[in-house]
Motif scaffolding. Structure first.
Motif, PDB file in Angstrom:
ATOM      1  N   ARG A  37     -10.778 -16.086  -9.843  1.00 19.99           N
ATOM      2  CA  ARG A  37     -11.558 -16.208 -11.078  1.00 19.99           C
ATOM      3  C   ARG A  37     -10.875 -17.118 -12.093  1.00 19.99           C
ATOM      4  O   ARG A  37     -11.519 -17.950 -12.734  1.00 19.99           O
ATOM      5  N   LEU A  38      -9.562 -16.928 -12.262  1.00 20.49           N
ATOM      6  CA  LEU A  38      -8.849 -17.634 -13.314  1.00 20.49           C
ATOM      7  C   LEU A  38      -8.449 -19.045 -12.935  1.00 20.49           C
ATOM      8  O   LEU A  38      -8.450 -19.953 -13.768  1.00 20.49           O
ATOM      9  N   ASP A  39      -8.066 -19.228 -11.691  1.00 29.14           N
ATOM     10  CA  ASP A  39      -7.408 -20.477 -11.309  1.00 29.14           C
ATOM     11  C   ASP A  39      -7.670 -20.777  -9.831  1.00 29.14           C
ATOM     12  O   ASP A  39      -6.809 -20.549  -8.978  1.00 29.14           O
ATOM     13  N   PRO A  40      -8.852 -21.300  -9.501  1.00 31.45           N
ATOM     14  CA  PRO A  40      -9.183 -21.560  -8.095  1.00 31.45           C
ATOM     15  C   PRO A  40      -8.182 -22.470  -7.388  1.00 31.45           C
ATOM     16  O   PRO A  40      -7.933 -22.296  -6.186  1.00 31.45           O
ATOM     17  N   THR A  41      -7.600 -23.422  -8.109  1.00 25.81           N
ATOM     18  CA  THR A  41      -6.619 -24.313  -7.487  1.00 25.81           C
ATOM     19  C   THR A  41      -5.388 -23.537  -7.037  1.00 25.81           C
ATOM     20  O   THR A  41      -4.878 -23.731  -5.924  1.00 25.81           O
ATOM     21  N   LEU A  42      -4.899 -22.638  -7.899  1.00 28.24           N
ATOM     22  CA  LEU A  42      -3.772 -21.789  -7.534  1.00 28.24           C
ATOM     23  C   LEU A  42      -4.149 -20.893  -6.359  1.00 28.24           C
ATOM     24  O   LEU A  42      -3.343 -20.690  -5.442  1.00 28.24           O
ATOM     25  N   ALA A  43      -5.356 -20.381  -6.352  1.00 33.31           N
ATOM     26  CA  ALA A  43      -5.802 -19.503  -5.270  1.00 33.31           C
ATOM     27  C   ALA A  43      -5.759 -20.222  -3.927  1.00 33.31           C
ATOM     28  O   ALA A  43      -5.364 -19.647  -2.910  1.00 33.31           O
ATOM     29  N   GLU A  44      -6.134 -21.504  -3.916  1.00 34.39           N
ATOM     30  CA  GLU A  44      -6.128 -22.274  -2.675  1.00 34.39           C
ATOM     31  C   GLU A  44      -4.712 -22.486  -2.150  1.00 34.39           C
ATOM     32  O   GLU A  44      -4.491 -22.563  -0.936  1.00 34.39           O
ATOM     33  N   GLN A  45      -3.752 -22.572  -3.060  1.00 36.93           N
ATOM     34  CA  GLN A  45      -2.369 -22.871  -2.673  1.00 36.93           C
ATOM     35  C   GLN A  45      -1.531 -21.615  -2.451  1.00 36.93           C
ATOM     36  O   GLN A  45      -0.393 -21.706  -1.979  1.00 36.93           O
ATOM     37  N   LEU A  46      -2.093 -20.466  -2.762  1.00 37.22           N
ATOM     38  CA  LEU A  46      -1.337 -19.219  -2.728  1.00 37.22           C
ATOM     39  C   LEU A  46      -0.967 -18.853  -1.290  1.00 37.22           C
ATOM     40  O   LEU A  46      -1.804 -18.856  -0.397  1.00 37.22           O
ATOM     41  N   VAL A  47       0.306 -18.553  -1.088  1.00 43.44           N
ATOM     42  CA  VAL A  47       0.791 -18.110   0.215  1.00 43.44           C
ATOM     43  C   VAL A  47       1.015 -16.605   0.142  1.00 43.44           C
ATOM     44  O   VAL A  47       1.769 -16.120  -0.710  1.00 43.44           O
ATOM     45  N   VAL A  48       0.339 -15.873   1.026  1.00 46.42           N
ATOM     46  CA  VAL A  48       0.469 -14.419   1.062  1.00 46.42           C
ATOM     47  C   VAL A  48       1.397 -14.047   2.208  1.00 46.42           C
ATOM     48  O   VAL A  48       1.144 -14.393   3.361  1.00 46.42           O
ATOM     49  N   THR A  49       2.479 -13.372   1.869  1.00 44.08           N
ATOM     50  CA  THR A  49       3.440 -12.919   2.871  1.00 44.08           C
ATOM     51  C   THR A  49       3.229 -11.434   3.116  1.00 44.08           C
ATOM     52  O   THR A  49       3.297 -10.632   2.181  1.00 44.08           O
ATOM     53  N   GLU A  50       2.953 -11.064   4.348  1.00 45.18           N
ATOM     54  CA  GLU A  50       2.698  -9.676   4.667  1.00 45.18           C
ATOM     55  C   GLU A  50       3.866  -9.061   5.422  1.00 45.18           C
ATOM     56  O   GLU A  50       4.623  -9.753   6.095  1.00 45.18           O
ATOM     57  N   GLY A  51       4.034  -7.769   5.248  1.00 44.58           N
ATOM     58  CA  GLY A  51       5.107  -7.040   5.912  1.00 44.58           C
ATOM     59  C   GLY A  51       4.843  -5.561   5.801  1.00 44.58           C
ATOM     60  O   GLY A  51       3.689  -5.116   5.782  1.00 44.58           O
ATOM     61  N   THR A  52       5.904  -4.780   5.714  1.00 50.68           N
ATOM     62  CA  THR A  52       5.780  -3.340   5.503  1.00 50.68           C
ATOM     63  C   THR A  52       6.717  -2.916   4.383  1.00 50.68           C
ATOM     64  O   THR A  52       7.720  -3.583   4.108  1.00 50.68           O
ATOM     65  N   ALA A  53       6.368  -1.824   3.746  1.00 51.38           N
ATOM     66  CA  ALA A  53       7.189  -1.272   2.667  1.00 51.38           C
ATOM     67  C   ALA A  53       7.325   0.223   2.882  1.00 51.38           C
ATOM     68  O   ALA A  53       6.462   0.867   3.500  1.00 51.38           O
ATOM     69  N   GLU A  54       8.405   0.782   2.372  1.00 55.46           N
ATOM     70  CA  GLU A  54       8.646   2.211   2.472  1.00 55.46           C
ATOM     71  C   GLU A  54       8.642   2.833   1.086  1.00 55.46           C
ATOM     72  O   GLU A  54       9.028   2.197   0.100  1.00 55.46           O
ATOM     73  N   ARG A  55       8.209   4.087   1.051  1.00 57.60           N
ATOM     74  CA  ARG A  55       8.098   4.749  -0.252  1.00 57.60           C
ATOM     75  C   ARG A  55       8.051   6.258  -0.079  1.00 57.60           C
ATOM     76  O   ARG A  55       7.419   6.782   0.843  1.00 57.60           O
ATOM     77  N   THR A  56       8.719   6.966  -0.981  1.00 56.78           N
ATOM     78  CA  THR A  56       8.513   8.402  -1.143  1.00 56.78           C
ATOM     79  C   THR A  56       7.602   8.556  -2.349  1.00 56.78           C
ATOM     80  O   THR A  56       8.014   8.367  -3.488  1.00 56.78           O
ATOM     81  N   GLY A  57       6.334   8.838  -2.112  1.00 56.93           N
ATOM     82  CA  GLY A  57       5.332   8.782  -3.161  1.00 56.93           C
ATOM     83  C   GLY A  57       5.387   9.915  -4.162  1.00 56.93           C
ATOM     84  O   GLY A  57       6.010  10.961  -3.928  1.00 56.93           O
ATOM     85  N   ASP A  58       4.703   9.703  -5.279  1.00 57.44           N
ATOM     86  CA  ASP A  58       4.700  10.705  -6.341  1.00 57.44           C
ATOM     87  C   ASP A  58       4.098  12.033  -5.887  1.00 57.44           C
ATOM     88  O   ASP A  58       4.546  13.105  -6.291  1.00 57.44           O
ATOM     89  N   LEU A  59       3.101  11.981  -5.017  1.00 59.02           N
ATOM     90  CA  LEU A  59       2.482  13.224  -4.543  1.00 59.02           C
ATOM     91  C   LEU A  59       3.377  13.957  -3.555  1.00 59.02           C
ATOM     92  O   LEU A  59       3.394  15.190  -3.527  1.00 59.02           O
ATOM     93  N   TYR A  60       4.118  13.209  -2.757  1.00 60.40           N
ATOM     94  CA  TYR A  60       5.127  13.852  -1.911  1.00 60.40           C
ATOM     95  C   TYR A  60       6.139  14.585  -2.780  1.00 60.40           C
ATOM     96  O   TYR A  60       6.503  15.731  -2.505  1.00 60.40           O
ATOM     97  N   VAL A  61       6.611  13.919  -3.808  1.00 58.87           N
ATOM     98  CA  VAL A  61       7.617  14.524  -4.687  1.00 58.87           C
ATOM     99  C   VAL A  61       7.062  15.786  -5.334  1.00 58.87           C
ATOM    100  O   VAL A  61       7.725  16.834  -5.371  1.00 58.87           O
ATOM    101  N   GLU A  62       5.827  15.703  -5.839  1.00 59.22           N
ATOM    102  CA  GLU A  62       5.223  16.866  -6.482  1.00 59.22           C
ATOM    103  C   GLU A  62       5.018  18.015  -5.494  1.00 59.22           C
ATOM    104  O   GLU A  62       5.045  19.189  -5.870  1.00 59.22           O
ATOM    105  N   ALA A  63       4.814  17.680  -4.224  1.00 60.20           N
ATOM    106  CA  ALA A  63       4.626  18.707  -3.200  1.00 60.20           C
ATOM    107  C   ALA A  63       5.945  19.233  -2.657  1.00 60.20           C
ATOM    108  O   ALA A  63       5.963  20.080  -1.757  1.00 60.20           O
ATOM    109  N   GLY A  64       7.061  18.726  -3.183  1.00 57.93           N
ATOM    110  CA  GLY A  64       8.376  19.196  -2.764  1.00 57.93           C
ATOM    111  C   GLY A  64       8.870  18.569  -1.480  1.00 57.93           C
ATOM    112  O   GLY A  64       9.760  19.104  -0.817  1.00 57.93           O
TER     113      GLY A  64
END
Length: 336
Positions: free
Chosen positions: A183-210
């Motif tokens: 929406r803001l910058d179509p030229t930037l969107a065309e040049q954008l490189v998306v790097t995919e991978g995996t991430a790890e997390r102990t989520g807030d709901l896990y923490v609340e559930a103990g």
């Protein structure tokens, strides 16, 4: 960068009980025509709040406040959504660029992962369907329908929310941000490189559930060739110490990035995506809106060239940025 997920839950839980009570209907507002297939929102008085964590299907946990707030706030959701759109229109009319969204609740985006019976069951489901309908019917031209983006990806088998957290994954957030850049910058969107991978997390709901379970999910990052650095001598922004000056950054080299000064006004969903967001903008500020008064936020809008506005579904009906005093403050700041 979301280092203190429990803090998000604590900040939100202070409003949970207020959202459980019955909301009075707005007799001064003209009734909208509601399609027969979409239930009208219902008045509701909860005997008790939902559990902090609600266990759903396929290992997905849900934030209990989603159910309380959906029931208690259904009567004003349409008014507040319209008000938020009017704020965006006012900003756009001043010559600034603006994009806005309502980040959907996990319980709305992933309805097929909910338990067979939810807290406040009929009330929650009726109000949730009505809110979903409203989010899909926004006509304000600067709006991005994040719910549609996330639903589409989920239906394609992608994980857009953490199982053990109330927020979107970085991959889920990247869908909103990619559309934002389009929406803001179509030229930037065309040049954008998306790097995919995996991430790890102990989520807030896990923490609340103990639980200290560590979850792995698909991740995304934007490679723009820029290095992000903090603005020297900027105000303090440290959730760990509960200090909330705007988070300010520069991305260098700035060539090819969205130019000017961009203000991101948002809540915990924007904060969960802030590492993805920063490399897109040459100069940026993030303001977690609940920690600023109307005049402070409005002054930041006036100082910006571009405004990105995100409000989560669960907070819309008590978010100051969707209320008339903030709209008035923005209008005044932009006219001074």
């Amino acid at each position: 960068m979301l280092r203190h997920s429990c803090l998000v839950l604590l900040a939100l839980s202070t409003t949970t009980l207020a959202g459980c009570g019955g909301a009075a209907s707005d007799t001064d507002r003209t009734e909208r025509t509601r399609p027969a297939a979409v239930p009208s929102p219902t008045l509701h008085t909860a005997s008790a709040p939902a559990p902090t964590v609600v266990e759903g299907r396929d290992g997905f946990l849900f934030f209990g406040a989603d159910f309380d707030l959906s029931c208690g706030s259904g009567q004003t959701f349409d008014r507040d959504l319209e008000q938020l759109g009017e704020v965006a229109s006012t900003i756009a009319a001043s010559g600034r660029e603006v994009v806005w969204t309502v980040a959907p609740d996990k319980s709305t985006a992933l309805v097929d992962r909910l338990p067979e019976t939810t807290p406040h069951d009929a009330c929650f489901r009726d109000n949730q369907r009505w809110q979903e309908h409203l989010l899909g019917e926004v006509t304000e031209e600067h709006y991005v329908d994040s719910l549609a983006l996330l639903r589409s990806a989920d239906e394609a088998g992608e994980q857009v929310f953490w199982r053990g957290d109330s927020h979107w994954t970085s991959y889920g957030a990247s869908l909103w941000l990619r559309e934002l850049v389009e929406r803001l910058d179509p030229t930037l969107a065309e040049q954008l490189v998306v790097t995919e991978g995996t991430a790890e997390r102990t989520g807030d709901l896990y923490v609340e559930a103990g639980s200290n379970d560590v979850e792995e999910a698909r991740s995304a990052a934007f490679a723009t060739g820029a290095t992000v650095e903090a603005v020297p001598d900027g105000p303090v922004f440290d959730p760990g110490r509960d200090e909330w000056g705007p988070l300010q950054w520069r991305s260098r080299p700035a060539e090819g990035l969205h130019p000017g000064r961009t203000l991101v006004i948002g809540d915990s969903f924007s904060y969960a995506a802030i590492d993805l967001t920063m490399p897109l903008f040459a100069r940026g500020d993030f303001a977690w809106f609940q920690y600023f008064d109307d005049e402070e936020l409005a002054a930041q809008v006036a100082a910006a060239d571009t405004v990105v506005l995100e409000v989560s579904q669960r907070t819309l009906t008590h978010a100051q940025v969707a209320q008339e005093p903030f709209a008035d403050a923005v209008e005044k700041a932009l006219s001074d």
